[in-house]
Design a protein around this motif. Structure first.
Motif, short mmCIF file in Angstrom:
data_model
loop_
_atom_site.label_atom_id
_atom_site.label_comp_id
_atom_site.label_asym_id
_atom_site.label_seq_id
_atom_site.Cartn_x
_atom_site.Cartn_y
_atom_site.Cartn_z
N GLN A 185 0.80 -1.23 0.00
CA GLN A 185 0.00 0.00 0.00
C GLN A 185 0.83 1.27 0.00
N HIS A 186 2.10 1.16 0.40
CA HIS A 186 2.98 2.33 0.48
C HIS A 186 4.22 2.07 -0.37
N PHE A 187 4.77 3.11 -0.97
CA PHE A 187 5.92 2.96 -1.85
C PHE A 187 6.98 4.01 -1.54
N THR A 188 8.23 3.61 -1.72
CA THR A 188 9.36 4.45 -1.30
C THR A 188 9.56 5.64 -2.26
N ASP A 189 10.60 6.40 -2.01
CA ASP A 189 10.82 7.64 -2.75
C ASP A 189 11.38 7.44 -4.15
N HIS A 190 11.99 6.29 -4.41
CA HIS A 190 12.69 6.10 -5.69
C HIS A 190 12.35 4.76 -6.33
N ILE B 8 10.08 -6.11 -2.50
CA ILE B 8 10.76 -5.66 -3.71
C ILE B 8 10.04 -6.24 -4.92
N ARG B 9 9.57 -5.39 -5.80
CA ARG B 9 8.81 -5.84 -6.96
C ARG B 9 9.53 -5.42 -8.27
N PRO B 10 10.34 -6.33 -8.84
CA PRO B 10 10.86 -6.10 -10.19
C PRO B 10 9.80 -6.55 -11.20
N PHE B 11 9.61 -5.81 -12.26
CA PHE B 11 8.69 -6.24 -13.31
C PHE B 11 9.14 -5.70 -14.66
N ILE B 12 8.70 -6.38 -15.72
CA ILE B 12 9.07 -6.01 -17.08
C ILE B 12 7.80 -5.91 -17.91
N ILE B 13 7.68 -4.82 -18.66
CA ILE B 13 6.52 -4.63 -19.53
C ILE B 13 6.96 -4.31 -20.95
N ALA B 14 6.15 -4.74 -21.91
CA ALA B 14 6.38 -4.41 -23.31
C ALA B 14 5.93 -2.97 -23.55
N THR B 15 6.81 -2.13 -24.10
CA THR B 15 6.51 -0.70 -24.19
C THR B 15 6.33 -0.15 -25.60
N GLU B 16 6.49 -1.00 -26.61
CA GLU B 16 6.33 -0.50 -27.99
C GLU B 16 4.88 -0.12 -28.25
N ALA B 17 4.66 0.99 -28.92
CA ALA B 17 3.32 1.42 -29.29
C ALA B 17 2.97 0.80 -30.65
N CYS B 18 2.17 -0.24 -30.63
CA CYS B 18 1.83 -0.96 -31.87
C CYS B 18 0.69 -1.92 -31.59
N LEU B 19 -0.36 -1.89 -32.37
CA LEU B 19 -1.45 -2.85 -32.21
C LEU B 19 -1.18 -4.05 -33.11
N TYR C 133 11.22 -2.69 -24.26
CA TYR C 133 10.72 -3.10 -22.95
C TYR C 133 11.25 -2.15 -21.89
N LYS C 134 10.60 -2.19 -20.73
CA LYS C 134 11.09 -1.44 -19.59
C LYS C 134 11.08 -2.37 -18.38
N LEU C 135 12.22 -2.48 -17.70
CA LEU C 135 12.30 -3.19 -16.43
C LEU C 135 12.27 -2.14 -15.33
N ILE C 136 11.41 -2.36 -14.35
CA ILE C 136 11.21 -1.41 -13.27
C ILE C 136 11.29 -2.16 -11.95
N VAL C 137 11.89 -1.53 -10.95
CA VAL C 137 11.90 -2.09 -9.60
C VAL C 137 11.32 -1.04 -8.66
N ILE C 138 10.27 -1.43 -7.93
CA ILE C 138 9.70 -0.54 -6.92
C ILE C 138 9.78 -1.23 -5.56
N LEU C 139 9.75 -0.44 -4.50
CA LEU C 139 9.91 -0.95 -3.14
C LEU C 139 8.71 -0.54 -2.28
N SER C 140 8.31 -1.44 -1.38
CA SER C 140 7.16 -1.16 -0.53
C SER C 140 7.37 -1.71 0.87
N PRO C 141 7.39 -0.87 1.90
CA PRO C 141 7.47 -1.38 3.27
C PRO C 141 6.16 -2.09 3.61
N VAL C 142 6.28 -3.31 4.15
CA VAL C 142 5.07 -4.11 4.37
C VAL C 142 5.05 -4.73 5.76
N GLY C 143 3.84 -4.98 6.23
CA GLY C 143 3.62 -5.76 7.43
C GLY C 143 3.30 -7.18 7.02
#
Length: 354
Positions: free
Chosen positions: A25-30, A136-147, A155-165
């Motif tokens: 539910q909460h995410f860090t600064d970076h 720690i949630r690493p994820f990869i998404i397809a980013t090309e604009a094309c139907l 693609y873009k690989l992203i890592v976000i962080l969340s303090p959890v109970g």
């Protein structure tokens, strides 16, 4: 790989109360970002302020679901060390997911380094209370604009962080699980072995219906015969029957869990008999009737160990261990979390200090 560029946020968020973290539910600064372009490979590693993504409406991931992810945790020890738990296994599985969805492989060692760097930047977000951690949630998404129904060229690989109970607000208490007999989640040759977004989308309808009936999770059966046990929506599953621990074998349609693998190693080191094999619901029901179904528990990064106190299948309610936590479940939970938090010795060399 290029050096990671670090851009520190000028405005930092207020940190949440550690007593009311919830989960995710909460995410860090970076966050960490890494781009892929056909012909160039993975490039431009950077840590930037946490912010919304800007995507073209025709971005491939939005239409055809080419997306994979992982989940792991960082733990703050009593000695103020920061530990990761078997991160190399998550990177290995991420590349298996990539392979299945036609996404270019990543350099697992570099992504672990990136995660360590990101945690170093946002280390003040790591909670220290009992049962807390930094998800720690690493994820990869397809980013090309094309139907077009094809693999993306970017693609873009992203890592976000969340303090959890705790994953479950009620803590480590036995959960009630509905055995799903109508819907199907995955088949051999499908996406069941990949940690792909589509796997979880396929499970949501059944989970909604289970919650309406008072059940926390869904236990999936095989898609062909609706007979053999596969996994719970967010966990692998184990049963203790007449002194022996049994878990479904990795059959090509269920996820190879990092916690699952760790549990099997621990049990074998304790000389507890473990079988990885096909298990039918009829077998579990019969064991329940015979009073030989001693324990059941789920395993996963988020919940670690989740004891099962009740199974509901074909209008039959099976109460397990009088709805209480079993001895094996408790010992496994205490041992895994003890290693993760640096309280118990890491005899398996599973932890990595940030």
């Amino acid at each position: 790989m290029e050096e990671i560029q670090i851009h520190i946020s000028e405005t930092l968020k207020d940190k949440p109360d550690e007593q009311h973290l919830g989960f995710g539910q909460h995410f860090t600064d970076h966050m960490f970002l890494l781009d892929y372009t056909s012909g160039q490979g993975w490039h431009d590693p950077r840590i930037v302020p946490y912010a919304p993504l800007v995507l073209d409406p025709a971005t491939l991931v939005l239409h055809y679901g080419q997306a994979v992810f992982e989940g792991l945790k960082a733990y703050r020890t009593e000695g103020d060390k920061i530990l990761l738990f078997r991160p190399e296994k998550n990177m290995e599985r991420l590349n298996r997911s990539n392979e299945r969805l036609g996404i270019p492989n990543i350099d697992g060692d570099f992504i672990i380094h990136a995660i360590q760097t990101l945690i170093g930047v946002d280390q003040d977000w790591i909670p220290s209370g009992e049962g807390t951690s930094l998800y720690i949630r690493p994820f990869i998404i397809a980013t090309e604009a094309c139907l077009g129904v094809r693999a993306s060229h970017t693609y873009k690989l992203i890592v976000i962080l969340s303090p959890v109970g705790a994953y479950y607000s009620e803590g480590i208490q036995p959960v009630k699980i509905n055995v799903e007999s109508s819907y199907a989640r995955a088949v051999r040759g499908g996406l069941g072995t990949a940690k792909a977004a589509g796997n979880y989308a396929a499970s949501i309808k059944a989970q909604i219906e289970a919650k309406e009936e008072g059940y926390s999770q869904v236990l999936w059966l095989d898609a062909i015969e609706k007979k053999y046990i596969e996994e719970v929506g967010s966990m692998n599953i184990f049963f203790k029957i007449d002194g022996k621990v049994i878990t479904p074998e990795l059959n090509g349609s269920i996820l190879s869990g990092v916690t699952r693998d760790s549990i099997i190693h621990l049990l074998k080191s304790w000389d507890v008999s473990v079988e990885e094999r096909q298990i039918s619901m009829e077998e579990i029901y019969q064991a329940s009737c015979d009073n030989t179904l001693e324990e059941a528990f789920g395993t996963g990064t988020a919940a670690v160990i989740s004891p099962v106190g009740e199974l509901f299948w074909m209008k039959n309610k099976m109460i397990i261990n009088e709805g209480q936590i079993g001895a094996i479940s408790q010992r496994l939970y205490d041992t895994i979390t003890g290693i993760q938090n640096g309280i118990l010795p890491d005899t398996f060399d599973w932890t990595l200090e940030v």
